[in-house]
Design an enzyme around this catalytic site. Structure first.
Site, short mmCIF file in Angstrom:
data_model
loop_
_atom_site.label_atom_id
_atom_site.label_comp_id
_atom_site.label_asym_id
_atom_site.label_seq_id
_atom_site.Cartn_x
_atom_site.Cartn_y
_atom_site.Cartn_z
N SER A 124 -2.58 -7.48 4.04
CA SER A 124 -2.73 -7.11 5.45
C SER A 124 -2.95 -8.36 6.31
CB SER A 124 -3.93 -6.17 5.62
OG SER A 124 -3.75 -4.99 4.88
N HIS A 159 0.84 -1.21 0.00
CA HIS A 159 0.00 0.00 0.00
C HIS A 159 0.88 1.26 0.00
CE1 HIS A 159 -3.04 -2.61 2.42
NE2 HIS A 159 -3.56 -2.43 1.23
O1 PNS Z 1 -8.51 -2.47 1.30
P1 PNS Z 1 -9.76 -3.05 0.72
O2 PNS Z 1 -10.55 -3.77 1.78
O3 PNS Z 1 -9.48 -3.90 -0.48
O4 PNS Z 1 -10.64 -1.79 0.22
C1 PNS Z 1 -11.92 -1.98 -0.30
C2 PNS Z 1 -12.66 -0.63 -0.41
C3 PNS Z 1 -12.65 0.10 0.91
C4 PNS Z 1 -11.99 0.22 -1.47
C5 PNS Z 1 -14.12 -0.96 -0.87
O5 PNS Z 1 -14.66 -1.95 -0.03
C6 PNS Z 1 -15.00 0.26 -0.86
O6 PNS Z 1 -14.88 1.13 -1.69
N1 PNS Z 1 -15.89 0.32 0.14
C7 PNS Z 1 -16.79 1.45 0.36
C8 PNS Z 1 -18.21 1.09 -0.06
C9 PNS Z 1 -18.41 1.32 -1.53
O7 PNS Z 1 -18.11 2.38 -2.06
N2 PNS Z 1 -18.94 0.28 -2.23
C10 PNS Z 1 -19.22 0.37 -3.64
C11 PNS Z 1 -18.01 0.21 -4.52
S1 PNS Z 1 -17.48 -1.44 -4.56
#
Ligand code: PNS
Length: 163
Positions: free
Chosen positions: A130, A18
């Protein structure tokens, strides 16, 4: 025109993969906001505030154009609230692609003015996640090359106090 990007994630915790993406994105955009998702569906190891503190320390040398903030809800809403037209995500391997493609299309459907930009993770960190860093730390393995120093300190403290 100023180019603003958000780099959203769970970052529980931030890994060197990251951090590498954040460093390169900070050089590409005028402003980069690293967004730490407060996800009520997950039970994270570190609170959002702890993750923000760790990441803020880790990116301290990147320059004044990098900010770290927590967010709830949709990434596109977070992007809009920060005036960002770009979402940055890292790709470690082909296995990441399918889920990332789905997320990118969903975000584009929700907010056509916000585009997703993918950066390939550095080869050295292609294996890292992670979850893996947490597992290694939990069983006393060496995590120094996997996570930034403030995260390594946090992991050691968390697992040594848990015994
Ligand atoms: O580090 P990660 O867990 O791979 O990140 C995932 C993240 C936070 C980018 C994704 O889950 C996200 O955008 N969550 C917020 C909810 C959202 O916007 N959902 C719709 C798009 S998939």
């Amino acid at each position: 025109m100023s180019r603003v990007a958000v780099f959203p994630g769970s970052f529980d915790p931030m890994t060197n993969a990251h951090l590498d993406v954040a460093r390169r994105a900070a050089a590409l955009f005028d402003r980069l906001v690293i967004g730490v998702l407060n996800n009520p569906k997950k039970s994270p190891l570190f609170t959002v505030d702890e993750r923000i503190a760790q990441i803020t320390e880790a990116v301290g040398e990147f320059g004044a154009n990098v900010e770290v903030a927590g967010f709830d809800g949709l990434t596109v809403d977070f992007a809009r609230s920060r005036g960002a037209s770009f979402i940055v995500r890292g790709l470690r391997a082909v296995s990441d692609f399918e889920a990332e493609l789905q997320m990118a299309h969903t975000n584009r459907k929700l907010q056509p003015g916000v585009d997703t930009v993918f950066l390939m993770s550095a080869l050295d960190y292609g294996y890292l996640s992670s979850s893996l860093a947490k597992e290694v730390a939990q069983f006393g393995g060496e995590i120094a090359g996997m996570v930034p120093p403030p995260v390594a300190d946090g992991l050691r403290a968390r697992f040594s106090t848990r015994g």
